[in-house]
Write a protein that holds these residues in place. Structure first.
Motif, PDB file in Angstrom:
ATOM      1  N   GLN A  47       0.829  -1.203   0.000  1.00  0.00           N
ATOM      2  CA  GLN A  47       0.000   0.000   0.000  1.00  0.00           C
ATOM      3  C   GLN A  47       0.868   1.261   0.000  1.00  0.00           C
ATOM      4  N   TYR A  50       2.337   1.643  -3.430  1.00  0.00           N
ATOM      5  CA  TYR A  50       1.320   2.133  -4.368  1.00  0.00           C
ATOM      6  C   TYR A  50       1.184   3.647  -4.278  1.00  0.00           C
ATOM      7  N   ARG A  51       1.106   4.165  -3.067  1.00  0.00           N
ATOM      8  CA  ARG A  51       0.919   5.602  -2.886  1.00  0.00           C
ATOM      9  C   ARG A  51       2.171   6.383  -3.241  1.00  0.00           C
ATOM     10  N   GLY A  54       2.082   6.769  -6.939  1.00  0.00           N
ATOM     11  CA  GLY A  54       1.145   7.813  -7.334  1.00  0.00           C
ATOM     12  C   GLY A  54       1.706   9.205  -7.128  1.00  0.00           C
ATOM     13  N   ILE A  55       2.347   9.432  -5.966  1.00  0.00           N
ATOM     14  CA  ILE A  55       2.940  10.740  -5.686  1.00  0.00           C
ATOM     15  C   ILE A  55       4.069  11.035  -6.673  1.00  0.00           C
ATOM     16  N   ASP A  89      -2.181  -2.693  -5.890  1.00  0.00           N
ATOM     17  CA  ASP A  89      -3.501  -2.460  -5.290  1.00  0.00           C
ATOM     18  C   ASP A  89      -4.544  -2.387  -6.408  1.00  0.00           C
ATOM     19  N   SER A  92      -7.840   0.087  -5.598  1.00  0.00           N
ATOM     20  CA  SER A  92      -7.791   1.548  -5.465  1.00  0.00           C
ATOM     21  C   SER A  92      -8.130   2.232  -6.780  1.00  0.00           C
ATOM     22  N   PHE A  94      -7.093   5.521  -7.183  1.00  0.00           N
ATOM     23  CA  PHE A  94      -6.182   6.665  -7.215  1.00  0.00           C
ATOM     24  C   PHE A  94      -5.450   6.749  -8.552  1.00  0.00           C
TER      25      PHE A  94
END
Length: 240
Positions: A47, A50-51, A54-55, A89, A92, A94
């Motif tokens: 997780q 994954y974030r 994205g960032i 993920d 999600s 996102f």
């Protein structure tokens, strides 16, 4: 002590004269790691990885003093990063939102095709319980208006129509007719819309049916044919 400070000052001055004109150089999209490498990047937490992906994708073109345009990105790698995130993920929304509303703004059909393919793959996994179908709808839209590829848009629209369930917007089921009408297949679009009207009469809100009839009368039929068609003459005055 005085000698130490003097040497330090001289070294700092030399370094400043050497480095004062150096600027950050953008290396474009970084290489895509393996799945295991990505998890290690997130300290073993998928997780977090994954974030972080994205960032990173959100801020990729910012090099401090300069901002790189989206068209300068390597979209083969962008697509690979998006798919890696999807493996980390798959639930999600996102990264699909980032793909649809951020990377989906590029103008190059070739680059955009990578984004459309990603969105269509994510949206095709809709199981009837979530909102993954929305990414397939975005794929249809971008294929239609961004890539200008009507055959591809129709293929995706047909896939999208299978995701319709009671309680979802009726236009999901109607999307192939929209693309057919845009490509000149008015007869096919008319037949599909009539079939939907018959199937859903009494099952969906009347406003949905009125919108269907409105599309038939204003986007499929010629004005002369619409004026004589009982469907069009039965529309409420505000929709005629």
């Amino acid at each position: 002590m005085y000698i130490f400070f003097a040497v330090t000052l001289i070294c700092n001055t030399v370094v400043w004269f050497h480095a004062r004109r150096l600027e950050a150089v953008w290396g474009n999209v970084p290489p895509v790691p393996s799945y295991s490498g990505a998890k290690a990047f997130g300290l073993g937490d998928g997780q977090m990885a994954y974030r972080l992906i994205g960032i990173m994708l959100q801020n990729l073109g910012s090099t401090g003093a300069y901002n790189e345009p989206l068209m300068a990105y390597d979209y083969d790698k962008i697509g690979a990063w998006l798919r890696l995130g999807d493996r980390l993920d798959p639930d999600s929304n996102f990264l699909p939102a980032l793909a649809a509303f951020y990377f989906g703004s590029i103008k190059s059909p070739q680059q955009l095709g990578i984004i459309v393919d990603y969105l269509s793959d994510v949206g095709s996994r809709d199981d009837g319980t979530g909102v993954k179908w929305r990414w397939l709808a975005q794929g249809v839209y971008l294929a239609r208006w961004g890539e200008r590829d009507l055959p591809k848009a129709l293929r995706l629209a047909n896939e999208l129509s299978t995701k319709w369930r009671p309680g979802r917007p009726l236009w999901i089921k109607q999307m192939p007719a929209f693309i057919m009408a845009a490509s000149g297949d008015k007869k096919g679009a008319y037949g599909l819309m009539l079939a939907i009207l018959k199937e859903e009469a009494g099952k969906v809100q009347q406003a949905e049916l009125n919108n269907t009839i409105f599309f038939i009368c204003h986007n499929i039929l010629e004005p002369g044919d619409a004026a004589k068609n009982p469907l069009c003459t039965s529309l409420p005055p505000g929709l005629k």
